[in-house]
Design a protein around this motif. Sequence first.
Motif, PDB file in Angstrom:
ATOM      1  N   GLY A  36      12.869  -2.132  -5.173  1.00  0.00           N
ATOM      2  CA  GLY A  36      11.585  -1.507  -5.152  1.00  0.00           C
ATOM      3  C   GLY A  36      10.779  -2.341  -6.423  1.00  0.00           C
ATOM      4  O   GLY A  36      11.268  -3.007  -7.120  1.00  0.00           O
ATOM      5  N   PHE A  37       9.545  -1.955  -6.105  1.00  0.00           N
ATOM      6  CA  PHE A  37       8.799  -2.717  -7.078  1.00  0.00           C
ATOM      7  C   PHE A  37       8.732  -2.493  -8.437  1.00  0.00           C
ATOM      8  O   PHE A  37       8.509  -3.205  -9.431  1.00  0.00           O
ATOM      9  CB  PHE A  37       7.340  -2.436  -6.754  1.00  0.00           C
ATOM     10  N   CYS A  38       9.659  -1.174  -9.068  1.00  0.00           N
ATOM     11  CA  CYS A  38       9.889  -1.140 -10.327  1.00  0.00           C
ATOM     12  C   CYS A  38      10.922  -2.115 -10.974  1.00  0.00           C
ATOM     13  O   CYS A  38      11.162  -2.048 -12.042  1.00  0.00           O
ATOM     14  CB  CYS A  38       9.924   0.426 -10.719  1.00  0.00           C
ATOM     15  N   ASN A  39      11.823  -2.263  -9.874  1.00  0.00           N
ATOM     16  CA  ASN A  39      12.889  -3.171 -10.321  1.00  0.00           C
ATOM     17  C   ASN A  39      12.974  -4.722  -9.794  1.00  0.00           C
ATOM     18  O   ASN A  39      14.001  -5.343 -10.209  1.00  0.00           O
ATOM     19  CB  ASN A  39      14.106  -2.248  -9.597  1.00  0.00           C
ATOM     20  N   ALA A  40      12.114  -4.905  -9.186  1.00  0.00           N
ATOM     21  CA  ALA A  40      11.997  -6.331  -8.505  1.00  0.00           C
ATOM     22  C   ALA A  40      10.408  -6.896  -8.344  1.00  0.00           C
ATOM     23  O   ALA A  40       9.622  -6.130  -7.994  1.00  0.00           O
ATOM     24  CB  ALA A  40      12.638  -6.615  -7.251  1.00  0.00           C
ATOM     25  N   ILE A  41      10.295  -8.267  -8.674  1.00  0.00           N
ATOM     26  CA  ILE A  41       8.970  -8.711  -8.091  1.00  0.00           C
ATOM     27  C   ILE A  41       9.001  -9.764  -6.954  1.00  0.00           C
ATOM     28  O   ILE A  41      10.041 -10.002  -6.540  1.00  0.00           O
ATOM     29  CB  ILE A  41       8.567  -9.804  -9.408  1.00  0.00           C
ATOM     30  N   SER A  42       8.151  -8.899  -5.963  1.00  0.00           N
ATOM     31  CA  SER A  42       8.111  -9.740  -4.674  1.00  0.00           C
ATOM     32  C   SER A  42       7.020 -10.548  -4.388  1.00  0.00           C
ATOM     33  O   SER A  42       6.147 -10.907  -5.355  1.00  0.00           O
ATOM     34  CB  SER A  42       8.019  -8.586  -3.749  1.00  0.00           C
ATOM     35  N   LYS A  43       6.896 -11.327  -3.254  1.00  0.00           N
ATOM     36  CA  LYS A  43       5.524 -11.953  -2.834  1.00  0.00           C
ATOM     37  C   LYS A  43       5.027 -11.205  -1.812  1.00  0.00           C
ATOM     38  O   LYS A  43       5.520 -10.663  -0.955  1.00  0.00           O
ATOM     39  CB  LYS A  43       6.069 -13.227  -2.472  1.00  0.00           C
ATOM     40  N   ALA A  44       3.662 -11.542  -1.758  1.00  0.00           N
ATOM     41  CA  ALA A  44       2.834 -10.707  -0.804  1.00  0.00           C
ATOM     42  C   ALA A  44       1.539 -11.616  -0.346  1.00  0.00           C
ATOM     43  O   ALA A  44       1.203 -12.511  -1.069  1.00  0.00           O
ATOM     44  CB  ALA A  44       2.435  -9.438  -1.112  1.00  0.00           C
ATOM     45  N   GLU A  45       1.253 -11.568   0.852  1.00  0.00           N
ATOM     46  CA  GLU A  45      -0.093 -12.483   1.176  1.00  0.00           C
ATOM     47  C   GLU A  45      -1.323 -11.275   1.093  1.00  0.00           C
ATOM     48  O   GLU A  45      -0.858 -10.224   1.644  1.00  0.00           O
ATOM     49  CB  GLU A  45       0.052 -12.776   2.549  1.00  0.00           C
ATOM     50  N   VAL A  46      -2.174 -11.263   0.391  1.00  0.00           N
ATOM     51  CA  VAL A  46      -3.088 -10.606  -0.032  1.00  0.00           C
ATOM     52  C   VAL A  46      -4.486 -11.043   0.305  1.00  0.00           C
ATOM     53  O   VAL A  46      -4.793 -12.208   0.184  1.00  0.00           O
ATOM     54  CB  VAL A  46      -3.016  -9.891  -1.512  1.00  0.00           C
ATOM     55  N   SER A  47      -5.262 -10.008   0.655  1.00  0.00           N
ATOM     56  CA  SER A  47      -6.867 -10.343   0.564  1.00  0.00           C
ATOM     57  C   SER A  47      -7.582  -9.226   0.101  1.00  0.00           C
ATOM     58  O   SER A  47      -7.053  -7.946   0.074  1.00  0.00           O
ATOM     59  CB  SER A  47      -7.120 -10.306   2.185  1.00  0.00           C
ATOM     60  N   GLY A  48      -8.663  -9.362  -0.561  1.00  0.00           N
ATOM     61  CA  GLY A  48      -9.473  -8.260  -1.234  1.00  0.00           C
ATOM     62  C   GLY A  48     -10.460  -9.040  -2.197  1.00  0.00           C
ATOM     63  O   GLY A  48     -10.552 -10.221  -2.117  1.00  0.00           O
ATOM     64  N   LYS A  49     -10.862  -8.182  -3.323  1.00  0.00           N
ATOM     65  CA  LYS A  49     -11.608  -8.750  -4.162  1.00  0.00           C
ATOM     66  C   LYS A  49     -11.171  -8.153  -5.518  1.00  0.00           C
ATOM     67  O   LYS A  49     -10.670  -7.189  -5.612  1.00  0.00           O
ATOM     68  CB  LYS A  49     -13.096  -8.393  -3.880  1.00  0.00           C
ATOM     69  N   ILE A  50     -11.527  -9.073  -6.622  1.00  0.00           N
ATOM     70  CA  ILE A  50     -11.114  -8.751  -7.919  1.00  0.00           C
ATOM     71  C   ILE A  50     -12.540  -8.238  -8.558  1.00  0.00           C
ATOM     72  O   ILE A  50     -13.375  -8.944  -8.610  1.00  0.00           O
ATOM     73  CB  ILE A  50     -10.541  -9.758  -8.851  1.00  0.00           C
ATOM     74  N   VAL A  51     -12.631  -6.836  -8.813  1.00  0.00           N
ATOM     75  CA  VAL A  51     -13.744  -6.216  -9.518  1.00  0.00           C
ATOM     76  C   VAL A  51     -13.527  -5.643 -10.612  1.00  0.00           C
ATOM     77  O   VAL A  51     -12.538  -4.628 -10.791  1.00  0.00           O
ATOM     78  CB  VAL A  51     -14.468  -5.326  -8.263  1.00  0.00           C
ATOM     79  N   ASP A  52     -14.322  -5.665 -11.731  1.00  0.00           N
ATOM     80  CA  ASP A  52     -13.982  -5.227 -13.043  1.00  0.00           C
ATOM     81  C   ASP A  52     -12.559  -5.305 -13.395  1.00  0.00           C
ATOM     82  O   ASP A  52     -11.760  -4.105 -13.925  1.00  0.00           O
ATOM     83  CB  ASP A  52     -14.358  -3.594 -12.907  1.00  0.00           C
TER      84      ASP A  52
ATOM     85  N   ASP B  97       3.708   2.760  -0.957  1.00  0.00           N
ATOM     86  CA  ASP B  97       3.381   2.508   0.491  1.00  0.00           C
ATOM     87  C   ASP B  97       4.201   1.667   1.167  1.00  0.00           C
ATOM     88  O   ASP B  97       4.235   1.228   2.453  1.00  0.00           O
ATOM     89  CB  ASP B  97       1.681   2.025   0.550  1.00  0.00           C
ATOM     90  N   PHE B  98       5.192   1.008   0.297  1.00  0.00           N
ATOM     91  CA  PHE B  98       6.157  -0.181   0.752  1.00  0.00           C
ATOM     92  C   PHE B  98       7.336   0.081   0.701  1.00  0.00           C
ATOM     93  O   PHE B  98       8.407  -0.647   0.961  1.00  0.00           O
ATOM     94  CB  PHE B  98       5.719  -1.621   0.173  1.00  0.00           C
ATOM     95  N   GLY B  99       7.822   1.279   0.373  1.00  0.00           N
ATOM     96  CA  GLY B  99       9.065   1.922   0.356  1.00  0.00           C
ATOM     97  C   GLY B  99       9.193   2.695  -1.024  1.00  0.00           C
ATOM     98  O   GLY B  99       8.157   2.491  -1.680  1.00  0.00           O
ATOM     99  N   ASP B 100      10.475   2.780  -1.428  1.00  0.00           N
ATOM    100  CA  ASP B 100      10.782   3.339  -2.674  1.00  0.00           C
ATOM    101  C   ASP B 100      10.569   2.634  -3.914  1.00  0.00           C
ATOM    102  O   ASP B 100      11.267   1.498  -3.791  1.00  0.00           O
ATOM    103  CB  ASP B 100      11.820   4.020  -2.537  1.00  0.00           C
ATOM    104  N   ALA B 101       9.510   2.607  -4.694  1.00  0.00           N
ATOM    105  CA  ALA B 101       9.313   1.681  -5.836  1.00  0.00           C
ATOM    106  C   ALA B 101      10.393   1.720  -6.702  1.00  0.00           C
ATOM    107  O   ALA B 101      10.811   0.968  -7.581  1.00  0.00           O
ATOM    108  CB  ALA B 101       8.209   2.196  -6.512  1.00  0.00           C
ATOM    109  N   HIS B 102      11.276   2.860  -6.808  1.00  0.00           N
ATOM    110  CA  HIS B 102      12.423   2.899  -7.720  1.00  0.00           C
ATOM    111  C   HIS B 102      13.776   2.612  -7.122  1.00  0.00           C
ATOM    112  O   HIS B 102      14.955   2.552  -7.726  1.00  0.00           O
ATOM    113  CB  HIS B 102      12.378   4.351  -8.491  1.00  0.00           C
ATOM    114  N   GLY B 103      13.783   2.163  -5.776  1.00  0.00           N
ATOM    115  CA  GLY B 103      14.773   1.702  -5.084  1.00  0.00           C
ATOM    116  C   GLY B 103      15.422   0.404  -5.941  1.00  0.00           C
ATOM    117  O   GLY B 103      14.741  -0.368  -6.520  1.00  0.00           O
ATOM    118  N   THR B 104      16.642  -0.353  -5.215  1.00  0.00           N
ATOM    119  CA  THR B 104      17.046  -1.266  -5.757  1.00  0.00           C
ATOM    120  C   THR B 104      16.279  -2.539  -5.760  1.00  0.00           C
ATOM    121  O   THR B 104      16.173  -3.434  -6.567  1.00  0.00           O
ATOM    122  CB  THR B 104      18.533  -1.676  -4.857  1.00  0.00           C
TER     123      THR B 104
END
Length: 116
Positions: free
Chosen positions: A82-98, A73-80
């Motif tokens: 991408g999430f499979c090749n680098a750790i990024s920072k994000a601001e998140v909202s939601g819930k931790i459930v199970d 959803d944020f671009g090619d995960a396997h790009g240079t």
Amino acid sequence: MKKFIIAIFVVLAGLSAHAQTKPKKAAPVQTITKQTVEIACGECQFKMKGKDCELAIRINGKPYFVDGKGIDDFGDAHGTHGFCNAISKAEVSGKIVDNRFKATSIELIPEKKAEQ
């Protein structure tokens, strides 16, 4: 007759043991609001066990797979970068459930802002 009495005793003992088993308590739901976290592929970067490359966040050192947003959803995960090749920072909202993060919003933080 003796076998019948023994059979009834075994059945009643089994039912009695099952009736005393306490149900598992559900883990408390933790709400996250606009918290800065690390975001990447759970398997490739956070070494989580799963079936495929899957989006994950890490809060206070603990990783959680994400529901509600996909890894591409944020671009090619396997790009240079991408999430499979680098750790990024994000601001998140939601819930931790199970032990999973149920995302209501995820906004990536640009690298220059994340470094400050």
